[in-house]
Design a protein around this motif. Structure first.
Motif, PDB file in Angstrom:
ATOM      1  N   THR A 230      37.704  19.529  36.736  1.00 62.53           N
ATOM      2  CA  THR A 230      38.577  20.651  36.384  1.00 62.53           C
ATOM      3  C   THR A 230      38.383  21.737  37.428  1.00 62.53           C
ATOM      4  N   ARG A 231      39.476  22.122  38.066  1.00 63.27           N
ATOM      5  CA  ARG A 231      39.382  23.080  39.162  1.00 63.27           C
ATOM      6  C   ARG A 231      40.647  23.937  39.195  1.00 63.27           C
ATOM      7  N   VAL A 232      40.471  25.229  39.375  1.00 62.51           N
ATOM      8  CA  VAL A 232      41.584  26.169  39.518  1.00 62.51           C
ATOM      9  C   VAL A 232      41.339  26.988  40.771  1.00 62.51           C
ATOM     10  N   GLU A 233      42.318  27.021  41.669  1.00 57.17           N
ATOM     11  CA  GLU A 233      42.207  27.766  42.922  1.00 57.17           C
ATOM     12  C   GLU A 233      43.310  28.809  42.981  1.00 57.17           C
ATOM     13  N   LEU A 234      42.921  30.074  43.114  1.00 62.15           N
ATOM     14  CA  LEU A 234      43.873  31.166  43.272  1.00 62.15           C
ATOM     15  C   LEU A 234      43.881  31.604  44.735  1.00 62.15           C
ATOM     16  N   PHE A 235      45.070  31.821  45.280  1.00 60.21           N
ATOM     17  CA  PHE A 235      45.211  32.225  46.676  1.00 60.21           C
ATOM     18  C   PHE A 235      46.037  33.504  46.762  1.00 60.21           C
ATOM     19  N   GLY A 236      45.653  34.388  47.675  1.00 62.70           N
ATOM     20  CA  GLY A 236      46.394  35.630  47.866  1.00 62.70           C
ATOM     21  C   GLY A 236      45.984  36.304  49.164  1.00 62.70           C
ATOM     22  N   GLU A 237      46.484  37.495  49.390  1.00 65.47           N
ATOM     23  CA  GLU A 237      46.185  38.222  50.615  1.00 65.47           C
ATOM     24  C   GLU A 237      44.696  38.532  50.750  1.00 65.47           C
ATOM     25  N   GLU A 238      43.988  38.592  49.625  1.00 64.38           N
ATOM     26  CA  GLU A 238      42.553  38.894  49.658  1.00 64.38           C
ATOM     27  C   GLU A 238      41.706  37.665  49.980  1.00 64.38           C
ATOM     28  N   GLY A 239      42.305  36.482  49.950  1.00 66.58           N
ATOM     29  CA  GLY A 239      41.553  35.260  50.184  1.00 66.58           C
ATOM     30  C   GLY A 239      41.765  34.280  49.057  1.00 66.58           C
ATOM     31  N   GLU A 240      40.682  33.715  48.542  1.00 70.85           N
ATOM     32  CA  GLU A 240      40.797  32.746  47.458  1.00 70.85           C
ATOM     33  C   GLU A 240      39.733  32.995  46.405  1.00 70.85           C
ATOM     34  N   LEU A 241      40.064  32.590  45.196  1.00 69.85           N
ATOM     35  CA  LEU A 241      39.140  32.678  44.068  1.00 69.85           C
ATOM     36  C   LEU A 241      39.165  31.325  43.382  1.00 69.85           C
ATOM     37  N   VAL A 242      37.998  30.688  43.277  1.00 67.66           N
ATOM     38  CA  VAL A 242      37.937  29.299  42.814  1.00 67.66           C
ATOM     39  C   VAL A 242      37.089  29.187  41.545  1.00 67.66           C
ATOM     40  N   TYR A 243      37.604  28.399  40.603  1.00 67.44           N
ATOM     41  CA  TYR A 243      36.880  28.032  39.384  1.00 67.44           C
ATOM     42  C   TYR A 243      36.738  26.527  39.373  1.00 67.44           C
ATOM     43  N   ASP A 244      35.516  26.035  39.203  1.00 68.30           N
ATOM     44  CA  ASP A 244      35.255  24.601  39.211  1.00 68.30           C
ATOM     45  C   ASP A 244      34.176  24.305  38.179  1.00 68.30           C
TER      46      ASP A 244
END
Length: 291
Positions: A230-244
């Motif tokens: 289970t993995r969620v990756e958020l991407f934006g101008e600030e970079g990335e935020l990952v949940y694993d």
């Protein structure tokens, strides 16, 4: 010093998930006490009940009489029927996902909860993990442009979880609530969603969020992996935020779930993860396949 009495909970179901999670969690307390177990197979109910010093109820109504809250660990078609009866009997509800086998049955549960004014809480297990809560806290201040996620395992290929409704309806109904809940919370409210693929093999969800972000979710219970992913990756101008979830101890969720359910019952108020949340997720699943 005032000590709050444990919430007396009856358990509907005596299958693998009822044995390994619900019964053990509720019996360990101290916020809850397992008082009764009912299942369609009386011998299975008796085996679980005896292990934890509870009573094997002969009928759901007998179970209702022996508790103030009811936990469900049964197929969604059974849960939706009995949850309505339990709500009408004035019992607080600890509900599994999906809320029902279809949108109509899920709505019937949510409506019964609202009409009876009883406390309800969904067992969206990942939401009770400290790591999940930290990820969602960070996501509140993260500006998301796009996101991708997955929930993959091979449980449908054989074993105790390869049960009738899972094999028939597939990953969208079984795993979909988890990822849709996380995306709807971390990225922003989902405005539109569509599904492609075969839920019994692999299904892909594409979501458009009210804030303009887009996200994807890959779901399968029919791929051979060393462990569930289970993995969620958020991407934006600030970079990335990952949940694993790799490396997380899922047993950390159970004391949190138990304590928060008991607190809600004693306060007489449902939290964020109520039956209404379960209905919202079922509405998204329905929208995904009818677009």
């Amino acid at each position: 010093m005032t000590t709050t009495a444990p919430v007396e909970v009856g358990l509907i179901g005596a299958g693998p998930w009822a044995r390994t999670m619900h019964a053990r969690m509720l019996a360990e307390g101290p916020q809850t006490r397992l008082t009764a177990v009912w299942a369609r197979r009386a011998d299975a109910a008796r085996e679980v009940a005896e292990q934890y010093g509870a009573v094997a109820a002969a009928t759901p109504e007998e179970l209702f009489d022996r508790c103030e809250a009811v936990a469900f660990a049964v197929p969604p078609s059974v849960q939706s029927e009995l949850a309505v009866r339990a709500a009408k009997a004035g019992k607080a509800l600890l509900l599994e996902k999906p809320l029902g086998l279809d949108l109509a049955s899920a709505r019937a549960v949510a409506d019964a909860v609202e009409e009876a004014g009883v406390v309800s809480q969904m067992v969206l297990t990942k939401r009770y993990l400290p790591a999940t809560r930290e990820f969602l806290r960070q996501a509140e201040s993260f500006s998301v442009t796009g996101a991708r996620s997955c929930y993959l395992h091979g449980a449908f290929l054989g074993g105790e979880l390869a049960t009738g409704w899972r094999l028939e309806r597939g990953a969208l109904l079984d795993l979909g609530p988890h990822l849709l809940d996380l995306l709807d919370t971390a990225v922003g409210r989902i405005a539109r969603v569509r599904a492609t693929g075969d839920p019994r093999r692999w299904v892909e969800l594409s979501c458009e969020h009210e804030n303009g972000a887009v996200s994807q979710a890959s779901l399968s219970g029919s791929v051979r992996l060393p462990r569930a992913r289970t993995r969620v990756e958020l991407f934006g101008e600030e970079g990335e935020l990952v949940y694993d979830t790799a490396g997380l101890d899922h047993d950390e969720a159970w004391p949190v779930l138990r304590a928060e359910f008991a607190a809600a019952v004693r306060a007489g108020r449902s939290g964020e993860l109520s039956a209404a949340r379960g209905l919202r997720l079922q509405e998204l699943i329905e929208a995904a396949v009818t677009r």
